[in-house]
Design an enzyme around this catalytic site. Sequence first.
Site, PDB file in Angstrom:
ATOM      1  N   ASP A   1      44.666  60.136 -36.208  1.00 48.37           N
ATOM      2  CA  ASP A   1      44.141  61.496 -35.694  1.00 48.37           C
ATOM      3  C   ASP A   1      44.455  62.526 -36.615  1.00 48.37           C
ATOM      4  O   ASP A   1      45.218  62.509 -37.590  1.00 48.37           O
ATOM      5  CB  ASP A   1      44.841  61.862 -34.447  1.00 48.37           C
ATOM      6  CG  ASP A   1      43.972  62.662 -33.589  1.00 48.37           C
ATOM      7  OD1 ASP A   1      42.874  63.016 -34.005  1.00 48.37           O
ATOM      8  OD2 ASP A   1      44.401  62.842 -32.267  1.00 48.37           O
TER       9      ASP A   1
ATOM     10  N   GLU B   1      42.669  67.212 -40.959  1.00 42.81           N
ATOM     11  CA  GLU B   1      41.854  68.082 -41.353  1.00 42.81           C
ATOM     12  C   GLU B   1      42.560  69.441 -41.832  1.00 42.81           C
ATOM     13  O   GLU B   1      42.073  70.498 -42.165  1.00 42.81           O
ATOM     14  CB  GLU B   1      40.834  68.663 -40.270  1.00 42.81           C
ATOM     15  CG  GLU B   1      40.027  67.451 -39.759  1.00 42.81           C
ATOM     16  CD  GLU B   1      40.699  66.872 -38.389  1.00 42.81           C
ATOM     17  OE1 GLU B   1      39.965  66.034 -37.779  1.00 42.81           O
ATOM     18  OE2 GLU B   1      41.794  67.415 -38.115  1.00 42.81           O
TER      19      GLU B   1
ATOM     20  N   ASP C   1      36.685  65.957 -30.466  1.00 41.70           N
ATOM     21  CA  ASP C   1      36.939  66.546 -29.021  1.00 41.70           C
ATOM     22  C   ASP C   1      35.677  67.155 -28.472  1.00 41.70           C
ATOM     23  O   ASP C   1      35.552  68.167 -28.306  1.00 41.70           O
ATOM     24  CB  ASP C   1      38.005  67.397 -29.072  1.00 41.70           C
ATOM     25  CG  ASP C   1      39.358  66.819 -29.619  1.00 41.70           C
ATOM     26  OD1 ASP C   1      39.433  65.491 -29.647  1.00 41.70           O
ATOM     27  OD2 ASP C   1      40.207  67.506 -30.143  1.00 41.70           O
TER      28      ASP C   1
END
Length: 799
Positions: A477, A480, A541
């Site tokens: 996860d 970024e 998401d």
Amino acid sequence: MKNSKLTALFSALMFGFLAVLNANAQIQNADVLNAPIDISKDFQNYLNTFYFADELASFDPATGKGTIKYLRYNYKTRQAFNNMMMKPDVEKANEFPTTEYAESPVLPFEIQFVSARTLRIKTTSGPQFHPQKESLMLVDGVAPNHPELWKYTKIEGGHSYTSKHGKVEILTKPWHVKIYDEKGKLLTSTLHDTDFKNTYTPTLPFSYVRRNSDYSRSMGAAFSLEPDEKIFGCGESFTQFNKRGSKVVLWTDDANGIQNETMYKPIPFYMSSRGYGVFMHHSTPITVDFGKYFSSANEMYIGDDEADLFFFIGEPKDILDQYTNLTGKAAMPPLWSFGFWMSRITYFSEKEGRDVARDLRKYKIPTDVIHFDTGWFDVDWRNNYEFAKSRFPDAVKMMSDLKKDGFQVCLWQLPYFTPKNTLFPEIMDKNLAVRDRKGNLPYEDAVLDFSNPETISWYQGKLKKLFDDGVAVFKVDFGEAAPPDGIYHSGRTGFYEHNLYPLRYNKAVAEITQKEKGYTLIWARSTWAGSQRYPLHWGGDSETTNGAMSAELRGGLSLGLSGFSFWSHDVGGFATKSPENIYRRWTPFGMFTSHVRSHGEPPREPWLYSKDFLEGFRKADNMRYELMPYIYAQAKESSQKGLPMMRALFVEYPNDPGAWLVDNQYLFGASMLVAPLFEEVEERDVYLPEGTWIDYQTKKVYQSGWHKIKAGEVPIVVLVKDGTAIPHIGLAQSTKDMDWSKLTLKVYASDKTTSATAKVFLPEGDAVKEIKVNKSGNNFDVTANPLNGKTTFKTEWAK
């Protein structure tokens, strides 16, 4: 008194609004932490100096090396009838001493030939004292050069190279590089200042900018766009599918949703409907203006002080094959990964994990993976690679028991460590995190520096312990938020390392997984060019809305056109509890992507919705599990050819003009066409490419063109290409329990069709095998079985 109460109420509401905003999202296009960097602004700043590529100053045809002379320009302003105009104009040198610096610099240019379909153009804006020897983006570190595949010819005004698939011309003055296909059609060309003499719109040609603020330089590679040309790719872009007329910022970003212009998975690659693709071989920020400002100009604004561009000639399949030959093809994931993944944010205990496993089997929901998200540590989100002993008294036994029942375990983690994390002191003591210019941390968190081999070793050691305990796969996860101004072990700043961070992160997890488990598999959110080598990635998401469902499809299609074979998304959306009507329609969409997971705000488990929903979910899931032989074979072929499992229509039908216009349906593999329901309707308009198509559920027959088609019992429209035998397997609750020795070929054939083919790849197989069937009375018979002794086939004519 009344006004003061209203003021207080308004203040409270605003505080609440800002608190929610601050907690949940970054405001885009604002100068805040980790906001995407738009390099194009530097090319519009009249304070800067510009250098336009003017003429080929020298060239050696044998080596493909030469030089380009650049002319110096500045923007000049002019007031005209109450408007302030601004255009580039020739500028004299402003350096002192005047003897030391070139007014019109002559700088290196090079052309290389990777294959008969692929050429490489390199230019620099200044000397390169620290050239990169190997690139993480290229599968072998360096690109091959095969000049023998292109024949050189001296032409009037320049030079020409020709291969069996195309031609490139290099013209001396004005300097142009023109790229043609094998039939002589101009695909694209560099733009020179003279190409804009017939317009009042000030547009930059192929050039570079020298910033007035710090003397740093960036390249602006300008190429032509032709009428009706369409552009696709650039990574997982959720906005318009066709990028023509858009400006795309390629900067890895926590997009906080899937209905805005920023991307978790930007990729510096795109393809054109004219028959070419482009890979911008850089990790700096890149902004591409695909005719947004000036409709005939494709402006690639590259943060780097050099331009390194690969061009691929051919149809979409050719382009993807060539691009993935260069940057890597996806590894083939294990069979069980193609099963259903059950998750929510989050299961907090061993008991919850065991309970959901029990109920999945109780309600007969075929499943292969149970994912534990952010709550398996002592403190939710505080990743320290240790199960909370109080809530997971025996995690090793739990995972062993789940595996016996056909469940693999996936665990969440991330590469950021808060100051309260028990691993924070160790990370700092061992110098494993990205630093700032003083040697401190750019953020409060420690961000693992994956450009440091010692960091990778330490990190992989943590994952190995969990693999030894029974974990099957990790959710990779985030990734970024690598500090743009950070100083990395590589010696580079985040300007060069930020976009590479997801690739380094993906690689670190994938390689330890391969070493310890024998397969390459991750579940990642962020990417850069080359990340496709390490499947798989999911769509971020998403909101729980119809708009998000359709945006998710556009993002998946765009990523597939950027070299990624495998991709998934959160079925039903992520951000809030999924409304039942949306979840019901989203489920079969998820079942017809390469991988499928239900995940997000609880509840997610289908038995926690209505009885009708549970039954519908089960039918969609059963459909996928029975289709596993088709899915597995198509996945294998996709991984070998660099093709996406979920592919845009024009990948298979490049000569069908209508196929280039559709972005709300797709091909699942080569033979199944899928059209999800993005609204609460029972039918929808569907475009069918050339040929005959047969409804997978209702068996109705359709010809090419537009049709209004009603969904089947499972709420989705799925059609099969005429002459296709789709392999099915007996239903099992886990891929572990599937019997591959007995398969059924359901033949989708119109009355006039006399033969069909199926493709099968066995779990222990060495290659995809083609099974042929011929019509015999009211059925079809297998004419050749290359899997004799391993698999027997029963045939059914689906009519």
